[in-house]
Design a protein around this motif. Structure first.
Motif, PDB file in Angstrom:
ATOM      1  N   UNK A 243      99.315  61.061  21.137  1.00 44.77           N
ATOM      2  CA  UNK A 243      98.781  59.765  20.739  1.00 44.77           C
ATOM      3  C   UNK A 243      97.435  59.969  20.046  1.00 44.77           C
ATOM      4  N   UNK A 244      97.103  59.152  19.079  1.00 39.47           N
ATOM      5  CA  UNK A 244      95.819  59.296  18.380  1.00 39.47           C
ATOM      6  C   UNK A 244      94.659  58.827  19.243  1.00 39.47           C
ATOM      7  N   UNK A 245      93.472  59.238  18.874  1.00 34.30           N
ATOM      8  CA  UNK A 245      92.259  58.732  19.509  1.00 34.30           C
ATOM      9  C   UNK A 245      91.852  57.421  18.813  1.00 34.30           C
ATOM     10  N   UNK A 246      90.940  56.689  19.434  1.00 28.66           N
ATOM     11  CA  UNK A 246      90.358  55.535  18.750  1.00 28.66           C
ATOM     12  C   UNK A 246      89.507  56.022  17.584  1.00 28.66           C
ATOM     13  N   UNK A 247      89.690  55.430  16.430  1.00 25.65           N
ATOM     14  CA  UNK A 247      88.839  55.707  15.272  1.00 25.65           C
ATOM     15  C   UNK A 247      88.246  54.378  14.836  1.00 25.65           C
ATOM     16  N   UNK A 248      86.912  54.300  14.830  1.00 27.70           N
ATOM     17  CA  UNK A 248      86.218  53.028  14.623  1.00 27.70           C
ATOM     18  C   UNK A 248      85.295  53.116  13.415  1.00 27.70           C
ATOM     19  N   UNK A 249      85.351  52.115  12.561  1.00 23.61           N
ATOM     20  CA  UNK A 249      84.505  52.079  11.368  1.00 23.61           C
ATOM     21  C   UNK A 249      83.047  51.911  11.758  1.00 23.61           C
ATOM     22  N   UNK A 250      82.161  52.733  11.172  1.00 24.75           N
ATOM     23  CA  UNK A 250      80.730  52.602  11.424  1.00 24.75           C
ATOM     24  C   UNK A 250      80.159  51.452  10.594  1.00 24.75           C
ATOM     25  N   UNK A 251      80.573  51.384   9.351  1.00 19.07           N
ATOM     26  CA  UNK A 251      80.236  50.271   8.458  1.00 19.07           C
ATOM     27  C   UNK A 251      81.529  49.882   7.763  1.00 19.07           C
ATOM     28  N   UNK A 252      81.470  49.183   6.641  1.00 20.68           N
ATOM     29  CA  UNK A 252      82.689  48.901   5.878  1.00 20.68           C
ATOM     30  C   UNK A 252      83.381  50.202   5.469  1.00 20.68           C
TER      31      UNK A 252
END
Length: 221
Positions: free
Chosen positions: A93-102
């Protein structure tokens, strides 16, 4: 997330990552996806449906621990893949990947990626990319043992700031750097008092030229 089909207006955007496998036919079968600050690009609780390539912006990879703690594993920038370890079955399963900015990504459907994996050149390209990211992780831990924190923090500020603005969670950053929260705040104080950063309502406004000079000092020691 906003998703749109590729068209000619996106041509200059995609050309920022001139990977040899990105043929016009493949790009036209893919999508342009856009994310706002702190929006999840990939969720650890979800299923991966695309292999992403970052075209604009920065992101962080987060590991959600069983005790509820969130750990930063890595930061991503333009040209980085998202989901490559799942694609090659190195993780289920993938990890969470979260945008820092746009953030804007090229989203390649996994059905197309499966066909790409049959091509030896693409498989080699992906293996080399994963190898380089592993070496970067090793370098990160090596620097933790050899570089004073002020130099490491200066480099990190340049890496993760968006439009010269740093907004990261300092508890997570302390864990990422392998230091105490107290040590981190003390070093932020040093950078602030010496004009490398300036405190504001969102976090810190950084001074990139001065931070680069500081990093150069660290390499010269």
């Amino acid at each position: 997330m906003d998703k749109e089909n590729y068209n000619k207006t996106h041509e200059s955007l995609v050309k920022q990552v001139p990977y040899p496998f990105l043929t016009e036919q493949l790009i036209r079968q893919s999508f342009l996806t856009t994310y706002s600050r702190n929006e999840k690009i990939v969720s650890q609780a979800g299923q991966l449906t695309y292999l992403f390539i970052i075209l604009e912006g920065k992101a962080r990879i987060i590991q959600q621990e069983p005790n509820g703690k969130s750990l930063i594993l890595q930061f991503l920038e333009v040209g980085d893949f998202i989901g490559e370890l799942t694609v090659v079955h190195a993780e289920n399963t993938p990890k969470d990947v979260i945008a820092i900015g746009p953030v804007r990504c090229l989203a390649i459907p996994l059905s197309i990626v499966e066909n790409l994996l049959q091509d030896a050149d693409f498989s080699l390209f992906l293996a080399q990319y994963i190898g380089k990211k592993l070496l970067m992780r090793m370098e990160h831990f090596s620097h933790a043992q050899t570089f004073e924190l002020k130099y490491r923090l200066a480099a990190l500020l340049l890496e993760v700031s968006v439009n010269d603005q740093y907004t990261e969670n300092n508890t997570q950053i302390a864990d990422y750097l392998g230091i105490s929260y107290r040590h981190l705040t003390y070093t932020f104080k040093y950078l602030r008092e010496n004009g490398y950063i300036k405190k504001n309502h969102a976090g810190y406004l950084i001074n990139p030229p001065k931070l680069r000079q500081l990093i150069q000092q660290g390499y010269q020691l």
